[in-house]
Design a protein around this motif. Structure first.
Motif, short mmCIF file in Angstrom:
data_model
loop_
_atom_site.label_atom_id
_atom_site.label_comp_id
_atom_site.label_asym_id
_atom_site.label_seq_id
_atom_site.Cartn_x
_atom_site.Cartn_y
_atom_site.Cartn_z
N ARG B 11 0.87 -1.18 0.00
CA ARG B 11 0.00 0.00 0.00
C ARG B 11 0.91 1.23 0.00
NH1 ARG B 11 -3.40 -2.59 4.77
NH2 ARG B 11 -5.16 -3.45 3.61
N LYS B 43 -4.80 -11.61 -2.47
CA LYS B 43 -4.82 -10.60 -1.39
C LYS B 43 -6.10 -10.65 -0.56
CE LYS B 43 -2.51 -7.08 -4.14
NZ LYS B 43 -2.77 -5.70 -4.63
N SER B 44 -7.23 -10.77 -1.26
CA SER B 44 -8.50 -10.68 -0.53
C SER B 44 -8.82 -11.95 0.25
CB SER B 44 -9.63 -10.36 -1.50
OG SER B 44 -9.81 -11.43 -2.39
N GLN B 45 -7.99 -12.98 0.09
CA GLN B 45 -8.19 -14.21 0.87
C GLN B 45 -7.04 -14.41 1.84
OE1 GLN B 45 -11.09 -16.07 0.58
NE2 GLN B 45 -11.62 -14.29 -0.66
N ARG B 57 3.76 -2.89 12.86
CA ARG B 57 3.28 -1.86 11.95
C ARG B 57 3.37 -2.32 10.49
NH1 ARG B 57 2.42 3.30 14.31
NH2 ARG B 57 1.78 3.93 12.23
N VAL B 59 1.85 -4.57 8.89
CA VAL B 59 0.62 -4.95 8.20
C VAL B 59 -0.07 -3.76 7.52
CG1 VAL B 59 0.26 -6.98 9.65
CG2 VAL B 59 -0.84 -4.82 10.28
N GLY B 60 0.14 -2.58 8.05
CA GLY B 60 -0.48 -1.41 7.43
C GLY B 60 -0.01 -1.19 6.00
N TYR B 61 1.18 -1.66 5.71
CA TYR B 61 1.76 -1.40 4.39
C TYR B 61 1.48 -2.51 3.39
CZ TYR B 61 4.19 1.78 7.49
OH TYR B 61 4.46 2.73 8.44
N ASP B 63 -1.13 -4.73 1.18
CA ASP B 63 -2.49 -4.69 0.64
C ASP B 63 -3.11 -6.08 0.73
OD1 ASP B 63 -4.78 -3.81 -0.51
OD2 ASP B 63 -4.03 -3.99 -2.57
N ALA B 64 -3.69 -6.36 1.89
CA ALA B 64 -4.38 -7.64 2.11
C ALA B 64 -5.46 -7.34 3.15
CB ALA B 64 -3.39 -8.69 2.60
N CYS B 65 -6.02 -8.37 3.74
CA CYS B 65 -6.96 -8.15 4.84
C CYS B 65 -6.11 -8.04 6.10
CB CYS B 65 -7.93 -9.32 4.95
SG CYS B 65 -8.86 -9.57 3.44
N THR B 66 -5.86 -6.84 6.55
CA THR B 66 -4.88 -6.66 7.62
C THR B 66 -5.52 -6.12 8.89
OG1 THR B 66 -4.37 -4.50 6.66
CG2 THR B 66 -2.93 -6.32 6.05
N VAL B 67 -5.08 -6.65 10.01
CA VAL B 67 -5.62 -6.18 11.28
C VAL B 67 -4.49 -6.03 12.30
CG1 VAL B 67 -6.46 -8.53 11.85
CG2 VAL B 67 -7.34 -6.56 13.12
N HIS B 68 -4.35 -4.80 12.73
CA HIS B 68 -3.31 -4.38 13.65
C HIS B 68 -3.98 -4.34 15.02
CE1 HIS B 68 -0.87 -0.63 15.04
NE2 HIS B 68 -0.11 -1.67 15.18
N THR B 69 -3.79 -5.37 15.81
CA THR B 69 -4.64 -5.56 17.00
C THR B 69 -4.04 -4.87 18.22
OG1 THR B 69 -3.66 -7.68 17.69
CG2 THR B 69 -5.37 -7.78 15.99
#
Ligand SMILES: Cc1ncc(C[n+]2csc(CCOP(=O)(O)OP(=O)(O)O)c2C)c(N)n1
Ligand code: SF4
Ligand SMILES: [Mg+2]
Lengths: 377, 276
Positions: B11, B43-45, B57, B59-61, B63-69
């Protein structure tokens, strides 16, 4: 679903959640809430739902949030000590706007406190337990029938407003057995989160829909890629330090409950038209209080009854209207005085407020509340 | 520059990234992305969860289904996601603090359950994000913001911990060998069960500064000089292995995976009528 059932409150809550479309439960056993987990463990696999017992309550709510992110209506249930552990990730669900229902069957505290005895000591924790500002939606059932009903309302509110919704039950409500007539639920009675209409390339995950100020939510696996974070973020869901973006996110989060307050707030009254004295009570204590109010009427005292069904948002305007007529409001609670603070705020001096508190693990007897009514009459 | 198909997973809208120039975390991100491209993932799976820290950090970069918990809890979130939708490829990236300190309980239980998630532990032996305090993998004797007189706490061996707790694929590489890191990540994702890939990396800013590895290249050289492949390590004495980093695949075994077991139970109790 049976036409008539004879359930404990916890059973009714679990069955209500299933009727609401709950298909994911993650939790950790704790008295007096455990029956909810046990019923979910038994029922969910039979309908291809998911149940998992996690390693602690922190993980229980985390997994439930994960279940919701992957598109399933999710529930976690606990009691006092577990509710404390859930606070951190509850905040995550608020800021990331993840629909979720969290049940706390209250017992006495602080700490391990009174595992098998009733209390109402988590009222303020429900409102302010996690750090940071957020709006709270919290139901307090006062009968087994209502446990079933608020479960459905809570899931609907969670989906509708994209945030965690709490149910504060208590040990008495959770364990008492009563007749329940489960209402017939039709598909239109159940709300689902708004799915994105934009194609994946155009999807902006936290862009609010101008009609209701709420963003649509894609599930992981739906074909969309997006970012979820517990950091303060912009409309892309990406962390921000920009004062404008920070303010925008916070204001919209805070607006949710305010904007829909009238749709969310629920309360019940009895005999208030000519009441000089109001008894305001919720949960199990409401049962005793209503009985005391009826007894007072028999004795010629103009007593009335007010029961918030949503503790948060609190029915402050509705109470304030009644307070203009009533001289005194009695607030019996199984704590050292929590909801009474909200009553004082709502009434701001228009009526005298009398707190009646009990924290010895027992419940009020109707005559105890009646004697306070008689004292102030 | 990464290959275009790897670049496509970034991203770039969110660049510049927050990492210090030369931080080892970027090398791990590149290895992970090459592994995903190599495995032909969509990416979407693909879900990538993370905790809190410089490492997380990442995961923010992507492009997938990302979750920064939340700090340490990512595996519990990931467990919920995987159980809710077992068709998703679920990866969890975390720091050594995330994995072995605050998230230690979630880590051992994810290993025990053998749920099909690949945990990538970005071990820089320090709390990078909060300014260089000791972590459970800081070698004793190291200098850190909270060990001004040298750390006396013994360190965890994350791979041994994972093996003991039941993970079915466990491997270790260092950022000095990003191709090996990529191979192990691929093997971890391909393993049907809980996989742990520990990748030794550096925080030259916080750890290196106080422990004589000030520059990124000092750290790469350190890893090169001290890595010992598993087959060689087998013939070495504990004294010879002191201070060395054993790299390789420690566990590769096949036992029933959690969500498959769950689906089998659903089938057994007649629950497969209700759609997904
Ligand atoms: C509950 C909680 N406690 C503490 C912190 C502060 N904190 C943020 S990152 C971090 C440690 C990060 O270290 P590590 O996981 O090793 O990641 P690194 O930054 O080294 O990549 C801590 C303690 C937090 N965010 N949440
Ligand atoms: S502080 Fe350390 S871990 Fe964090 S970005 Fe800088 S070098 Fe990397
Ligand atoms: Mg670290």
């Amino acid at each position: 679903m049976p036409d008539v059932a004879f359930w404990q409150g916890n059973e009714a809550l679990a069955h209500g959640a299933l009727a609401a479309g709950c298909r994911f439960f993650a939790g950790y056993p704790i008295t007096p809430s455990t029956e909810i987990a046990e019923i979910m463990a038994e029922e969910l696999p039979k309908i291809n739902g998911r149940f998992i017992q996690m390693e602690d309550e922190i993980a229980g709510i985390a997994a439930a949030i994960g279940g919701s992110i992957a598109g399933r209506k999710s529930l976690t249930a606990t009691s006092g000590p577990g509710f404390s552990l859930k606070q951190e990730n509850l905040g995550f669900a608020y800021i990331a706007e993840i629909p979720l229902v969290v049940v706390d069957v209250m017992r006495g505290g602080p700490s391990t406190g009174l595992p098998t005895k009733a209390a109402q000591q988590d009222v303020m924790q429900a409102r302010w337990g996690t750090h940071g500002d957020h709006g709270t939606i919290c139901y307090a059932p006062s009968s087994v029938q209502e446990c079933y009903e608020v479960a459905i309302k809570a899931f609907n509110a969670a989906e509708r407003y994209r945030q965690p919704v709490l149910i504060l039950s208590d040990e008495i409500i959770g364990h008492m057995r009563e007749k329940v007539v489960p209402p017939k639920i039709k598909a239109k009675d159940l709300l689902e989160r708004k799915r994105p209409v934009d194609v994946p390339e155009k999807f902006i995950p936290y862009l609010p829909d101008p009609r209701d100020d709420l963003p649509c939510m894609a599930s992981f696996g739906d074909g969309y890629t997006w970012h979820i974070t517990g950091l303060t973020h912009n409309e892309w869901g990406f962390p921000t330090n920009s004062p404008e973006e920070i303010e925008k996110m916070m204001k919209r989060l805070m607006r949710k409950v305010d904007r829909f307050r009238d749709d969310i707030v629920e309360y019940e009254t009895a005999l208030t038209d000519d009441a000089d004295i109001l008894v305001l009570a919720y949960g199990s204590v409401a049962r005793t209080s209503l009985r005391a109010v009826h007894e007072a009427r028999v004795r010629g005292i103009k007593a009335g009854f007010f029961r918030p069904v949503t503790l948060w948002p609190f029915p402050d305007r509705e109470l304030e209207k009644l307070a203009r007529k009533a001289k005194t409001i009695i607030v019996p609670e199984l704590n050292c005085g929590q909801m009474v603070l909200e009553v004082e705020r709502a009434v701001h001096g228009k009526a005298k407020i009398v707190a009646q508190n009990l924290v010895n693990g027992e419940l009020f007897k109707p005559e105890e509340i009646l004697s306070v009514i008689e004292e102030v009459a | 520059m990464p290959a275009p198909e790897v670049f496509n997973w970034l991203r770039t809208r969110f660049f510049p990234h927050i990492w210090c120039p030369g931080c080892g975390h970027g090398i791990i991100m590149h290895s992970l992305l090459r592994a995903l491209v190599g495995l032909d993932k969509k990416k979407s799976q693909t879900v990538i969860a993370s905790g809190i820290g410089c490492s997380s950090r990442m995961v923010g970069y992507i492009d997938a289904c990302t979750v920064h918990t939340t700090h340490g809890r990512s595996l519990a979130f990931a467990t919920g996601i995987k159980l809710a939708n077992p068709d998703l490829t679920v990866i969890d990236v975390m720091g050594d603090g995330d994995c072995a300190a605050i998230g230690g309980n979630h880590f051992i239980h994810a290993c025990r359950r053998n749920i099909d998630i690949t945990a990538i532990v970005m071990n820089n032996n320090i709390y990078g994000m909060t300014g260089g305090q000791i972590s459970p993998t800081t070698p004793s004797g190291s200098w850190a913001a909270t060990s001004p007189y040298g750390a006396i706490d013994p360190a965890f061996d994350i791979c041994k911990l994972a093996e003991g707790a039941g993970a079915t694929y466990v491997a270790r590489a260092t950022i000095a060998n990003p191709v090996q890191a990529e191979q192990f990540i691929k093997a971890g994702i391909s393993n049907k069960g809980f996989s742990v890939v520990e990748i030794l990396t550096h925080c030259h800013t916080q750890f290196g500064r106080k422990n004589n590895r000030r520059t990124p290249i000092d750290n790469v050289n350190f890893f090169k000089a001290n890595s010992v492949p598993l087959n060689k390590a087998k013939d070495m004495s504990p004294e010879e292995l002191a201070g060395k980093i054993v790299v390789g695949e420690f566990v590769k075994k096949s036992i029933p995976e959690y969500t498959e077991q769950y689906q089998a139970m659903v089938k057994r109790v007649g629950g497969l009528k209700d759609g997904k």
